[in-house]
Design a protein around this motif. Structure first.
Motif, short mmCIF file in Angstrom:
data_model
loop_
_atom_site.label_atom_id
_atom_site.label_comp_id
_atom_site.label_asym_id
_atom_site.label_seq_id
_atom_site.Cartn_x
_atom_site.Cartn_y
_atom_site.Cartn_z
N ARG A 1 44.20 1.38 36.08
CA ARG A 1 44.08 0.43 34.97
C ARG A 1 45.45 -0.14 34.61
NH1 ARG A 1 41.25 2.95 29.97
NH2 ARG A 1 39.51 2.85 31.44
N GLY A 2 46.47 0.72 34.64
CA GLY A 2 47.82 0.25 34.34
C GLY A 2 48.31 -0.78 35.34
N ALA B 1 59.06 -10.27 42.17
CA ALA B 1 58.72 -9.11 42.99
C ALA B 1 59.44 -7.87 42.50
CB ALA B 1 59.08 -9.39 44.45
N ALA B 2 60.70 -8.01 42.10
CA ALA B 2 61.46 -6.86 41.59
C ALA B 2 60.86 -6.35 40.29
CB ALA B 2 62.92 -7.25 41.39
N GLU B 3 60.45 -7.26 39.40
CA GLU B 3 59.81 -6.84 38.15
C GLU B 3 58.50 -6.10 38.42
OE1 GLU B 3 59.39 -10.51 36.09
OE2 GLU B 3 61.40 -10.46 35.22
N PHE B 4 57.74 -6.62 39.38
CA PHE B 4 56.48 -5.98 39.72
C PHE B 4 56.72 -4.60 40.33
CE2 PHE B 4 52.69 -5.63 42.61
CZ PHE B 4 51.74 -5.51 41.60
N GLU B 5 57.68 -4.52 41.25
CA GLU B 5 58.02 -3.23 41.87
C GLU B 5 58.48 -2.23 40.83
OE1 GLU B 5 61.83 -2.78 43.79
OE2 GLU B 5 60.82 -2.02 45.57
N ARG B 6 59.34 -2.68 39.92
CA ARG B 6 59.85 -1.77 38.89
C ARG B 6 58.72 -1.30 37.97
NH1 ARG B 6 63.26 1.84 38.90
NH2 ARG B 6 61.57 3.03 37.97
N GLY B 7 57.81 -2.21 37.63
CA GLY B 7 56.68 -1.83 36.80
C GLY B 7 55.80 -0.80 37.49
N VAL C 1 48.22 -8.59 35.22
CA VAL C 1 47.93 -9.60 34.21
C VAL C 1 49.21 -9.97 33.47
CG1 VAL C 1 46.71 -10.06 32.05
CG2 VAL C 1 45.53 -8.90 33.94
N GLU C 2 50.00 -8.98 33.10
CA GLU C 2 51.23 -9.20 32.34
C GLU C 2 52.21 -10.08 33.11
OE1 GLU C 2 55.00 -6.39 31.17
OE2 GLU C 2 53.00 -5.57 30.81
N LEU C 3 52.31 -9.87 34.42
CA LEU C 3 53.27 -10.61 35.23
C LEU C 3 52.66 -11.82 35.94
CD1 LEU C 3 55.40 -7.71 36.80
CD2 LEU C 3 55.90 -9.11 34.80
N GLY C 4 51.40 -12.11 35.65
CA GLY C 4 50.78 -13.28 36.24
C GLY C 4 50.56 -13.18 37.73
N VAL C 5 50.26 -11.96 38.23
CA VAL C 5 50.00 -11.77 39.65
C VAL C 5 48.56 -12.19 39.92
CG1 VAL C 5 49.84 -10.10 41.52
CG2 VAL C 5 51.67 -9.90 39.82
N PRO C 6 48.33 -13.16 40.80
CA PRO C 6 46.96 -13.66 41.02
C PRO C 6 46.08 -12.62 41.69
CG PRO C 6 48.47 -14.63 42.61
CD PRO C 6 49.32 -13.87 41.62
N ASP C 7 44.78 -12.64 41.34
CA ASP C 7 43.86 -11.68 41.93
C ASP C 7 43.03 -12.29 43.05
OD1 ASP C 7 42.27 -13.33 40.46
OD2 ASP C 7 41.33 -11.77 39.26
#
Length: 504
Positions: A27-28, A405-411, A34-40
């Motif tokens: 879920r996280g 990508a770095a923000e997503f990886e860090r998250g 959603v928070e980073l606008g990653v398309p599904d």
């Protein structure tokens, strides 16, 4: 920049705050997207264009190279195959043929797929899957160098001398047909038991020569550690790492060789886009040294970061964590485009040579444009207008994509590290303070076991010193881990409570 790939393997759910940890993690990850606008998903008009493109084979002049017995070497289960390799001996040296997926053959400039790729910039990886740059119908189908299908490719031919140095380079459009899709484990096993074919044997020989040349130049290759967060039968989450096999590094050397040749072609031709990196900031080197100390990784007196990194084993979670921290040495990396006057700085400090991204066009936007530029230069033809027109905007697009990508990886890392420690609030762990704010009451602590890091709050945090810290918060939902300094006589110790890590 190498990415730290983390996978999530869960057994029957461990309850935490009323919900299973693996459910909270998944879920996280959805919340993070959603928070980073990653398309599904891809929009319908992009899918429609991909279906139309895939319905027929691209036209145009193309050499027939289907007689060359290429093979691909990738992680288990990969379908987006960018590269296929064949190596043979020639004139006291070697001939390396490297087929790169011809994405431009399927993607119309200014079309729906092109526009979507410029929005996405690169494929994103998460513990539960990936978000591709191109529609899978292309990237995992007709444009991928899958075995036994005839596929359009950019065929690089690089002749090397006996020491593995390039003496001639050519790239042209071709049709290729991979003979086999090898995995790293399978390729390594064949090399180890003596059943490998000539290409694999020469890949080892050339790879070793290229590694020696890299060390002589002062370059550093950062392996990409693959880590697995697993839940044991006792309900405890642990962090394991997969060993980086020698064949992975030899295969990477062929990609680096091609990127260096691409940069040289473009610089000599006066047009293109290169990847640059300044020398590492001494403060980042010092932080890395502190991290090594915190993780128990030896850093001999007078050793350079490259000396330490070359001895790391990504199968060891502590070493894998340090490899990830070592990406801080890559701060300042940039894409520099030019058309006419050459840029004043063209070096990539980690590679210790000019370098360009060109071998992963299915997964990274800029590679398509580099490939087309090199094709034109080798054929002594003008670079296509759609490439030349894109050069001014590509550095900005790639910088934005890398940051995303770095923000997503860090998250993702923050989330799985919180999962590792969920339910263990109050326990005490061994570690070291690897960074502090100027007020010295907040900083970052690196734990020894498990090899995770988190924020710490306290008074006069001792930078670089061994400490014992107490976990005060581990929230998967908030992707947050928080520690405080613990008293030396605490009854709860890390040695008695920390899980055993997989040391495969």
């Amino acid at each position: 920049m190498p990415r730290r790939h983390v996978q999530l393997h869960a057994r029957p759910p461990q309850e935490a705050q009323g919900e299973a940890v693996d459910v909270l993690v998944r879920r996280g990850l959805d919340d993070l997207r959603v928070e980073l606008g990653v398309p599904d998903a891809f929009p319908p008009h992009v899918i429609a264009e991909a279906e139309a493109a895939a319905a027929g084979m691209p036209t145009g002049e193309r050499a027939d190279a289907t007689d060359i017995p290429f093979v691909t070497i990738d992680p288990e289960g990969s379908k987006d195959l960018d590269q296929a390799v064949h190596i043979e001996r020639r004139d006291g040296g070697f001939r390396v043929r490297y087929a790169i997926a011809d994405v431009a053959a399927w993607v119309a400039p200014g079309g729906a797929i092109d526009d979507e790729a410029r929005e996405r910039v690169e494929t994103l990886y998460a513990p539960d899957g990936r978000t591709p740059l191109h529609p899978p119908l292309l990237s995992e189908g007709v444009a991928s160098l899958l075995p036994d299908q005839v596929t359009p490719a950019l065929l690089w031919t690089i002749d090397l001398d006996a020491d593995g140095a390039p003496v001639d380079v050519d790239v042209r459009r071709a049709s290729v047909q991979s003979r086999a899709q090898l995995t790293y484990t399978g390729a390594q096993a064949a090399l180890d038991d003596g059943t490998a074919d000539e290409t694999l044997q020469l890949l080892r020989e050339v790879g070793i020569l290229r590694e020696a040349a890299e060390e002589a130049r002062g370059g550093i290759t950062l392996p990409t550690p693959e880590q697995v967060v697993e839940q044991g039968a006792d309900g405890v989450w642990t962090l394991g790492s997969r060993a980086t096999l020698p064949v992975e590094e030899w295969n990477a050397q062929i990609s680096l060789l091609t990127g260096m040749c691409a940069a040289r072609l473009m610089l000599d031709g006066g047009i293109g886009i290169v990847r640059t990196l300044p020398d590492a900031d001494p403060r980042d080197v010092e932080r890395l040294r502190l991290s090594a100390h915190a993780l128990g990784v030896p850093w001999p007196e007078g050793a350079t970061p490259g000396d330490v990194i070359r001895r790391l084993d990504a199968a060891d979670p502590a070493h894998a964590a340090l490899l990830t921290d070592a990406t801080s040495l890559l701060r300042g990396a940039a894409y520099v485009a030019f058309d006419g006057e050459l840029p004043t700085f063209t070096m990539h400090a980690a590679i210790a040579a000019p370098y360009a991204h060109t071998t992963a066009p299915l997964r990274r936007l800029v590679d398509r444009f580099v490939g087309e530029t090199c094709l034109a230069l080798c054929a002594d033809r003008p670079v296509p207008d759609w490439v030349r027109d894109a050069l001014p905007e590509l550095p900005g697009l790639m910088a934005s994509g890398d940051k995303h990508a770095a923000e997503f990886e860090r998250g993702c890392l923050d989330l799985v590290e919180a999962a590792l420690l969920t339910g263990r609030e109050g326990e005490v762990f061994d570690g070291a303070i690897v960074d502090v704010r100027t007020d010295r009451d907040t900083g970052v602590v690196q734990l020894r076991d498990p090899a995770v890091r988190g924020r710490i709050e306290g008074v006069s945090l001792p930078l670089g010193e061994d400490v014992r810290v107490r976990l005060t918060q581990a929230s998967v939902a908030q992707r947050k881990v928080l520690f405080e300094l613990a008293q030396a006589d605490s009854a709860s110790t890390a040695s008695s409570t920390a899980p055993n890590l997989d040391r495969r």
